[in-house]
Design a protein around this motif. Structure first.
Motif, PDB file in Angstrom:
ATOM      1  N   VAL A 267       0.762  -0.894  -0.101  1.00 26.42           N
ATOM      2  CA  VAL A 267       0.452  -0.047   0.131  1.00 26.42           C
ATOM      3  C   VAL A 267       0.510   1.582   0.222  1.00 26.42           C
ATOM      4  O   VAL A 267       0.424   2.260  -1.083  1.00 26.42           O
ATOM      5  CB  VAL A 267      -0.877  -0.090   1.098  1.00 26.42           C
ATOM      6  CG1 VAL A 267      -1.863   1.270   1.388  1.00 26.42           C
ATOM      7  CG2 VAL A 267      -2.171  -0.907   0.981  1.00 26.42           C
ATOM      8  N   TYR A 268       1.544   1.013   0.722  1.00 22.76           N
ATOM      9  CA  TYR A 268       3.315   2.451   0.977  1.00 22.76           C
ATOM     10  C   TYR A 268       3.716   2.666  -0.503  1.00 22.76           C
ATOM     11  O   TYR A 268       3.494   3.586  -0.465  1.00 22.76           O
ATOM     12  CB  TYR A 268       3.572   1.974   2.236  1.00 22.76           C
ATOM     13  CG  TYR A 268       3.329   2.573   3.637  1.00 22.76           C
ATOM     14  CD1 TYR A 268       3.003   4.363   3.278  1.00 22.76           C
ATOM     15  CD2 TYR A 268       3.183   1.407   4.296  1.00 22.76           C
ATOM     16  CE1 TYR A 268       2.229   4.784   4.878  1.00 22.76           C
ATOM     17  CE2 TYR A 268       2.877   2.525   5.663  1.00 22.76           C
ATOM     18  CZ  TYR A 268       2.161   3.740   6.133  1.00 22.76           C
ATOM     19  OH  TYR A 268       1.772   3.918   7.003  1.00 22.76           O
ATOM     20  N   LYS A 269       3.661   1.598  -0.822  1.00 22.39           N
ATOM     21  CA  LYS A 269       4.575   1.779  -2.200  1.00 22.39           C
ATOM     22  C   LYS A 269       3.693   2.182  -3.522  1.00 22.39           C
ATOM     23  O   LYS A 269       4.008   3.574  -4.083  1.00 22.39           O
ATOM     24  CB  LYS A 269       4.902   0.039  -2.809  1.00 22.39           C
ATOM     25  CG  LYS A 269       6.526   0.008  -1.705  1.00 22.39           C
ATOM     26  CD  LYS A 269       6.798  -1.485  -2.733  1.00 22.39           C
ATOM     27  CE  LYS A 269       7.782  -2.168  -1.625  1.00 22.39           C
ATOM     28  NZ  LYS A 269       8.020  -3.312  -1.649  1.00 22.39           N
ATOM     29  N   THR A 270       2.231   1.528  -3.449  1.00 23.25           N
ATOM     30  CA  THR A 270       1.342   1.923  -4.205  1.00 23.25           C
ATOM     31  C   THR A 270       1.027   3.409  -4.872  1.00 23.25           C
ATOM     32  O   THR A 270       1.104   4.363  -5.444  1.00 23.25           O
ATOM     33  CB  THR A 270       0.273   1.395  -3.804  1.00 23.25           C
ATOM     34  OG1 THR A 270       0.601  -0.468  -4.650  1.00 23.25           O
ATOM     35  CG2 THR A 270      -1.110   1.656  -5.360  1.00 23.25           C
ATOM     36  N   LEU A 271       1.374   4.167  -2.403  1.00 23.62           N
ATOM     37  CA  LEU A 271       0.538   5.273  -2.690  1.00 23.62           C
ATOM     38  C   LEU A 271       1.843   5.973  -3.274  1.00 23.62           C
ATOM     39  O   LEU A 271       1.159   7.440  -3.545  1.00 23.62           O
ATOM     40  CB  LEU A 271       0.227   5.708  -1.408  1.00 23.62           C
ATOM     41  CG  LEU A 271      -0.767   4.733  -0.631  1.00 23.62           C
ATOM     42  CD1 LEU A 271      -0.964   4.909   0.837  1.00 23.62           C
ATOM     43  CD2 LEU A 271      -2.170   5.029  -0.909  1.00 23.62           C
ATOM     44  N   SER A 272       2.800   5.822  -2.917  1.00 23.53           N
ATOM     45  CA  SER A 272       3.986   7.306  -3.329  1.00 23.53           C
ATOM     46  C   SER A 272       3.698   6.978  -4.672  1.00 23.53           C
ATOM     47  O   SER A 272       4.013   8.138  -5.310  1.00 23.53           O
ATOM     48  CB  SER A 272       5.111   6.229  -2.850  1.00 23.53           C
ATOM     49  OG  SER A 272       6.117   7.236  -3.351  1.00 23.53           O
ATOM     50  N   ASN A 273       3.872   5.503  -5.082  1.00 22.25           N
ATOM     51  CA  ASN A 273       3.847   5.942  -6.972  1.00 22.25           C
ATOM     52  C   ASN A 273       2.198   6.961  -7.338  1.00 22.25           C
ATOM     53  O   ASN A 273       2.748   7.129  -8.514  1.00 22.25           O
ATOM     54  CB  ASN A 273       4.016   3.994  -7.215  1.00 22.25           C
ATOM     55  CG  ASN A 273       3.394   4.009  -8.634  1.00 22.25           C
ATOM     56  OD1 ASN A 273       5.205   4.991  -9.650  1.00 22.25           O
ATOM     57  ND2 ASN A 273       2.708   3.796  -9.553  1.00 22.25           N
ATOM     58  N   LEU A 274       1.531   6.978  -6.984  1.00 24.74           N
ATOM     59  CA  LEU A 274       0.359   7.448  -7.180  1.00 24.74           C
ATOM     60  C   LEU A 274       0.745   9.000  -6.726  1.00 24.74           C
ATOM     61  O   LEU A 274       0.145   9.554  -7.842  1.00 24.74           O
ATOM     62  CB  LEU A 274      -0.941   7.196  -6.667  1.00 24.74           C
ATOM     63  CG  LEU A 274      -0.965   5.799  -7.501  1.00 24.74           C
ATOM     64  CD1 LEU A 274      -2.110   4.769  -6.451  1.00 24.74           C
ATOM     65  CD2 LEU A 274      -2.051   5.608  -8.798  1.00 24.74           C
TER      66      LEU A 274
ATOM     67  N   ASP B 257       3.712  10.495  -6.996  1.00 25.63           N
ATOM     68  CA  ASP B 257       4.517  10.950  -7.571  1.00 25.63           C
ATOM     69  C   ASP B 257       3.900  11.512  -9.374  1.00 25.63           C
ATOM     70  O   ASP B 257       4.162  11.690 -10.167  1.00 25.63           O
ATOM     71  CB  ASP B 257       5.537  10.088  -8.012  1.00 25.63           C
ATOM     72  CG  ASP B 257       6.249   9.610  -6.584  1.00 25.63           C
ATOM     73  OD1 ASP B 257       6.240  10.526  -6.173  1.00 25.63           O
ATOM     74  OD2 ASP B 257       7.128   8.665  -6.971  1.00 25.63           O
ATOM     75  N   LEU B 258       3.228  10.418  -9.628  1.00 21.34           N
ATOM     76  CA  LEU B 258       2.415  10.790 -10.945  1.00 21.34           C
ATOM     77  C   LEU B 258       1.093  11.775 -10.526  1.00 21.34           C
ATOM     78  O   LEU B 258       0.305  11.714 -11.935  1.00 21.34           O
ATOM     79  CB  LEU B 258       1.812   9.495 -11.268  1.00 21.34           C
ATOM     80  CG  LEU B 258       2.459   8.018 -11.993  1.00 21.34           C
ATOM     81  CD1 LEU B 258       1.931   6.885 -12.077  1.00 21.34           C
ATOM     82  CD2 LEU B 258       3.513   8.464 -13.170  1.00 21.34           C
ATOM     83  N   ALA B 259       0.429  12.602  -9.364  1.00 18.94           N
ATOM     84  CA  ALA B 259      -0.141  13.203  -9.355  1.00 18.94           C
ATOM     85  C   ALA B 259      -1.513  12.365  -9.506  1.00 18.94           C
ATOM     86  O   ALA B 259      -2.385  13.756 -10.157  1.00 18.94           O
ATOM     87  CB  ALA B 259       0.274  14.523 -10.339  1.00 18.94           C
ATOM     88  N   LEU B 260      -1.973  11.339  -9.253  1.00 19.86           N
ATOM     89  CA  LEU B 260      -3.139  10.660  -9.261  1.00 19.86           C
ATOM     90  C   LEU B 260      -3.338  10.803  -7.836  1.00 19.86           C
ATOM     91  O   LEU B 260      -5.020  10.616  -8.031  1.00 19.86           O
ATOM     92  CB  LEU B 260      -3.040   9.712  -9.322  1.00 19.86           C
ATOM     93  CG  LEU B 260      -2.327   9.538 -11.285  1.00 19.86           C
ATOM     94  CD1 LEU B 260      -2.433   7.561 -11.829  1.00 19.86           C
ATOM     95  CD2 LEU B 260      -3.345  10.037 -12.126  1.00 19.86           C
ATOM     96  N   ILE B 261      -3.485  11.246  -7.064  1.00 18.77           N
ATOM     97  CA  ILE B 261      -4.266  11.653  -4.982  1.00 18.77           C
ATOM     98  C   ILE B 261      -2.772  12.460  -5.220  1.00 18.77           C
ATOM     99  O   ILE B 261      -1.993  12.765  -5.081  1.00 18.77           O
ATOM    100  CB  ILE B 261      -3.120   9.803  -4.373  1.00 18.77           C
ATOM    101  CG1 ILE B 261      -1.919   9.633  -4.482  1.00 18.77           C
ATOM    102  CG2 ILE B 261      -4.496   8.378  -5.630  1.00 18.77           C
ATOM    103  CD1 ILE B 261      -2.055   8.342  -3.532  1.00 18.77           C
TER     104      ILE B 261
END
Length: 113
Positions: A55-62, A64-68
């Motif tokens: 979840v933390y990796k996914t949140l970080s990626n999202l 970075d992509l400005a999706l969240i």
């Protein structure tokens, strides 16, 4: 065919990164789980039955992509500052035309943007 300029390369690069990210089921689950209601990583982990580290990796990626975005901070009982995330995206369309995919991102009407 002419060589793409730096702006075209970066636009393709970010589009490609978003498409690749959204091809992952965990990423989509996290992104759309925070569409209507802000949630923290622990809530997402429990709700989606995904490990907290994923979840933390996914949140970080999202992020970075400005999706969240971080919607708000809450203070836990132990005094820790906890981020609550909200999706900036309400709808995603990926269309395959010719050689390049076309990515359309629609804003989440439930955000403060």
């Amino acid at each position: 065919m002419s060589k793409p300029n730096i702006i075209q390369l970066s636009e393709f690069d970010i589009t490609q990164k978003i498409i690749e990210s959204l091809s992952n089921v965990c990423t989509r689950a996290v992104l759309f789980s925070v569409k209507d209601t802000p949630k923290d990583a622990t809530q997402l982990s429990k709700e989606l039955s995904i490990s907290l580290s994923t979840v933390y990796k996914t949140l970080s990626n999202l992020e970075d992509l400005a999706l969240i975005e971080v919607d708000q901070f809450i203070i836990s009982g132990e005094g820790k500052k906890i981020k609550q995330y909200k999706s900036r995206i309400g709808k995603v369309e990926i269309t395959l035309t010719e050689l390049e995919p076309v990515l359309n991102l629609y804003p989440n009407k439930n955000t403060n943007d």
